[in-house]
Scaffold this motif. Structure first.
Motif, PDB file in Angstrom:
ATOM      1  N   VAL A  66      11.200   8.203 -13.719  1.00 45.24           N
ATOM      2  CA  VAL A  66      11.589   8.296 -15.128  1.00 45.24           C
ATOM      3  C   VAL A  66      10.708   7.339 -15.912  1.00 45.24           C
ATOM      4  O   VAL A  66      10.775   6.125 -15.712  1.00 45.24           O
ATOM      5  N   ASP A  67       9.860   7.882 -16.774  1.00 45.55           N
ATOM      6  CA  ASP A  67       8.949   7.038 -17.543  1.00 45.55           C
ATOM      7  C   ASP A  67       9.711   5.968 -18.302  1.00 45.55           C
ATOM      8  O   ASP A  67      10.732   6.240 -18.948  1.00 45.55           O
ATOM      9  N   GLY A  68       9.234   4.730 -18.201  1.00 48.02           N
ATOM     10  CA  GLY A  68       9.803   3.621 -18.945  1.00 48.02           C
ATOM     11  C   GLY A  68      10.972   2.924 -18.295  1.00 48.02           C
ATOM     12  O   GLY A  68      11.311   1.811 -18.664  1.00 48.02           O
ATOM     13  N   VAL A  69      11.593   3.572 -17.306  1.00 42.42           N
ATOM     14  CA  VAL A  69      12.759   2.981 -16.650  1.00 42.42           C
ATOM     15  C   VAL A  69      12.539   2.851 -15.150  1.00 42.42           C
ATOM     16  O   VAL A  69      12.743   1.791 -14.563  1.00 42.42           O
ATOM     17  N   ALA A  70      12.138   3.932 -14.529  1.00 42.49           N
ATOM     18  CA  ALA A  70      11.864   3.952 -13.090  1.00 42.49           C
ATOM     19  C   ALA A  70      10.550   4.709 -12.884  1.00 42.49           C
ATOM     20  O   ALA A  70      10.545   5.870 -12.470  1.00 42.49           O
ATOM     21  N   PRO A  71       9.425   4.066 -13.194  1.00 41.89           N
ATOM     22  CA  PRO A  71       8.143   4.777 -13.217  1.00 41.89           C
ATOM     23  C   PRO A  71       7.621   5.207 -11.856  1.00 41.89           C
ATOM     24  O   PRO A  71       6.700   6.026 -11.786  1.00 41.89           O
ATOM     25  N   ALA A  72       8.188   4.688 -10.781  1.00 35.17           N
ATOM     26  CA  ALA A  72       7.750   5.056  -9.433  1.00 35.17           C
ATOM     27  C   ALA A  72       8.880   5.758  -8.705  1.00 35.17           C
ATOM     28  O   ALA A  72      10.048   5.380  -8.832  1.00 35.17           O
ATOM     29  N   ALA A  73       8.536   6.794  -7.961  1.00 37.11           N
ATOM     30  CA  ALA A  73       9.523   7.564  -7.205  1.00 37.11           C
ATOM     31  C   ALA A  73       9.641   7.018  -5.797  1.00 37.11           C
ATOM     32  O   ALA A  73       8.650   6.612  -5.179  1.00 37.11           O
ATOM     33  N   LEU A  74      10.849   7.032  -5.261  1.00 39.37           N
ATOM     34  CA  LEU A  74      11.116   6.520  -3.918  1.00 39.37           C
ATOM     35  C   LEU A  74      10.983   7.644  -2.898  1.00 39.37           C
ATOM     36  O   LEU A  74      11.531   8.736  -3.073  1.00 39.37           O
ATOM     37  N   ASP A  75      10.248   7.369  -1.825  1.00 37.01           N
ATOM     38  CA  ASP A  75      10.134   8.279  -0.675  1.00 37.01           C
ATOM     39  C   ASP A  75       9.703   9.686  -1.080  1.00 37.01           C
ATOM     40  O   ASP A  75      10.205  10.693  -0.573  1.00 37.01           O
ATOM     41  N   ALA A  76       8.738   9.774  -1.974  1.00 36.88           N
ATOM     42  CA  ALA A  76       8.277  11.082  -2.445  1.00 36.88           C
ATOM     43  C   ALA A  76       7.629  11.903  -1.330  1.00 36.88           C
ATOM     44  O   ALA A  76       7.690  13.133  -1.354  1.00 36.88           O
ATOM     45  N   ALA A  77       7.033  11.230  -0.350  1.00 34.13           N
ATOM     46  CA  ALA A  77       6.327  11.947   0.713  1.00 34.13           C
ATOM     47  C   ALA A  77       7.268  12.777   1.575  1.00 34.13           C
ATOM     48  O   ALA A  77       6.846  13.794   2.154  1.00 34.13           O
ATOM     49  N   ILE A  78       8.518  12.376   1.699  1.00 35.52           N
ATOM     50  CA  ILE A  78       9.451  13.116   2.551  1.00 35.52           C
ATOM     51  C   ILE A  78      10.402  14.005   1.743  1.00 35.52           C
ATOM     52  O   ILE A  78      11.204  14.738   2.322  1.00 35.52           O
ATOM     53  N   ALA A  79      10.321  13.925   0.430  1.00 32.09           N
ATOM     54  CA  ALA A  79      11.244  14.682  -0.420  1.00 32.09           C
ATOM     55  C   ALA A  79      10.780  16.128  -0.563  1.00 32.09           C
ATOM     56  O   ALA A  79       9.581  16.410  -0.689  1.00 32.09           O
ATOM     57  N   SER A  80      11.738  17.038  -0.562  1.00 30.06           N
ATOM     58  CA  SER A  80      11.428  18.451  -0.810  1.00 30.06           C
ATOM     59  C   SER A  80      11.517  18.785  -2.297  1.00 30.06           C
ATOM     60  O   SER A  80      10.968  19.796  -2.742  1.00 30.06           O
ATOM     61  N   HIS A  81      12.217  17.952  -3.061  1.00 31.53           N
ATOM     62  CA  HIS A  81      12.386  18.149  -4.497  1.00 31.53           C
ATOM     63  C   HIS A  81      11.900  16.883  -5.201  1.00 31.53           C
ATOM     64  O   HIS A  81      12.453  15.798  -4.988  1.00 31.53           O
ATOM     65  N   ARG A  82      10.897  17.037  -6.060  1.00 31.37           N
ATOM     66  CA  ARG A  82      10.340  15.887  -6.785  1.00 31.37           C
ATOM     67  C   ARG A  82      10.353  16.210  -8.273  1.00 31.37           C
ATOM     68  O   ARG A  82       9.911  17.282  -8.686  1.00 31.37           O
ATOM     69  N   TYR A  83      10.821  15.230  -9.056  1.00 36.20           N
ATOM     70  CA  TYR A  83      10.942  15.457 -10.492  1.00 36.20           C
ATOM     71  C   TYR A  83      10.377  14.262 -11.249  1.00 36.20           C
ATOM     72  O   TYR A  83      10.494  13.113 -10.822  1.00 36.20           O
ATOM     73  N   LEU A  84       9.802  14.577 -12.409  1.00 31.01           N
ATOM     74  CA  LEU A  84       9.313  13.543 -13.322  1.00 31.01           C
ATOM     75  C   LEU A  84       9.980  13.762 -14.672  1.00 31.01           C
ATOM     76  O   LEU A  84       9.967  14.877 -15.213  1.00 31.01           O
ATOM     77  N   VAL A  85      10.603  12.701 -15.187  1.00 31.87           N
ATOM     78  CA  VAL A  85      11.219  12.760 -16.511  1.00 31.87           C
ATOM     79  C   VAL A  85      10.289  12.068 -17.487  1.00 31.87           C
ATOM     80  O   VAL A  85       9.981  10.881 -17.332  1.00 31.87           O
ATOM     81  N   ARG A  86       9.857  12.826 -18.484  1.00 34.35           N
ATOM     82  CA  ARG A  86       8.904  12.284 -19.457  1.00 34.35           C
ATOM     83  C   ARG A  86       9.233  12.840 -20.837  1.00 34.35           C
ATOM     84  O   ARG A  86       9.390  14.048 -21.005  1.00 34.35           O
ATOM     85  N   GLU A  87       9.357  11.960 -21.803  1.00 36.19           N
ATOM     86  CA  GLU A  87       9.611  12.349 -23.200  1.00 36.19           C
ATOM     87  C   GLU A  87      10.810  13.284 -23.323  1.00 36.19           C
ATOM     88  O   GLU A  87      10.777  14.301 -24.020  1.00 36.19           O
TER      89      GLU A  87
END
Length: 321
Positions: A116-137
């Protein structure tokens, strides 16, 4: 207001303890930190069968339909055991942000992560996740894995995410509520980590000797351990209060107060536990390293202490005219 878990919540917490200990206990986190995710993923599947991953998903989508208080009970136990994986993202953050089909997949056991931009800019364990999301604006994107980043916690592997789809706008207030939910889960998680470090310190103080006596007999050390216990005991009601007020107008203030108090208490527990353990606490081989890393990492995750103190101040100080 009830600031204590119900009998059902106590039973659920005990079930989590039994499952984690039966699956290997702290060895799960140790293996994960060393790059072996097999035991952690097996535990994830067990929790999916228990219904834990659908804790905040409505029953019509295959979830548990639990409350914010249930969330606190679960994440405190996960923190106590140092369970690795993107549980905050999957269980607390994303159910409110994704569509019905994805929500059902989360409840069924899909591994999901988000940035989540501005709050949690890095995703945890993205390499093993089947669902990846980015929240921006104010919009939700599907995402792919980008640059890998370092973390203070050996069990937390962080990555930047790159948007890979058109944005899906989020309704007004949805993101704020989801972020509050993630923050509440993080507060409970770091509170559980603080409790574990206190237990580890007390246990070791009973067997480590100096001058022919266990160090736990020394008054100065007793005072330090008591201070940790007091800090954790004061933080817990704030976390419960935040859970009970999660849907009220003062939710922001209550959740920020819980996050700050739990993080401060866990950091005190980390310092004291490290002092009690002495030189062995610094070693990579000792299990204590799991929680020593989690305390500062989680204190800063989902809003830094400065961010949450500022939010509290805005809520209680008179607005300028």
């Amino acid at each position: 207001m009830r600031f204590l878990p119900t009998e059902e919540q106590v039973s659920f917490a005990e079930a989590i303890d039994e499952i984690v200990e039966g699956a290997g206990g702290a060895d799960i986190a140790r293996s994960w930190a060393d790059g072996d995710t097999a035991a952690g993923l097996a535990l994830w599947r067990q929790f999916a069968e228990l219904g834990l991953l659908g804790l905040r998903v409505d029953e019509e989508f295959g979830g548990f339909g639990g409350t914010a208080s249930d969330l606190v009970v679960v994440f405190e136990r996960l923190g106590y055991h140092g369970v690795p994986g993107p549980y905050i993202e999957t269980v607390a953050l994303l159910p409110a942000l994704v569509g019905d089909d994805a929500r059902a997949e989360l409840a069924a056991g899909a591994i999901a992560t988000a940035a989540v931009d501005g709050v949690a800019p890095a995703a945890l364990d993205a390499a093993i996740a089947s669902h990846r999301y980015l929240v921006r604006e104010g919009a939700l994107h599907l995402a792919t894995v980008g640059e890998e980043l370092s973390s203070l916690a050996p069990t937390r592997r962080l990555s930047r995410l790159i948007a890979s789809s058109e944005p899906t706008p989020l309704a007004d207030g949805v993101l704020d509520r989801a972020l509050n939910e993630a923050t509440l889960a993080a507060a409970a998680l770091v509170l559980g980590a603080g409790e574990r470090m206190l237990d580890e310190a007390v246990s070791y103080a009973k067997i480590r000797e100096q001058f022919g006596h266990p160090i736990g007999e020394f008054q100065a050390l007793k005072h330090q351990l008591a201070d940790v216990k007091v800090a954790l005991s004061f933080a817990r009601p704030l976390v419960w209060n935040a859970a009970l007020r999660a849907d009220e107008a003062e939710a922001d203030r209550a959740i920020s107060a819980a996050k700050v108090a739990a993080g401060d208490a866990a950091m005190r527990a980390a310092r004291t536990s490290l002092q009690v353990h002495g030189a062995i606490g610094y070693t990579g081989e000792h299990t204590l390293r799991i929680w020593l890393g989690l305390a500062p990492a989680l204190s800063a995750a989902w809003g830094t202490p400065a961010f949450h103190r500022a939010r509290i101040a805005r809520a209680i100080l008179p607005k300028e005219r």
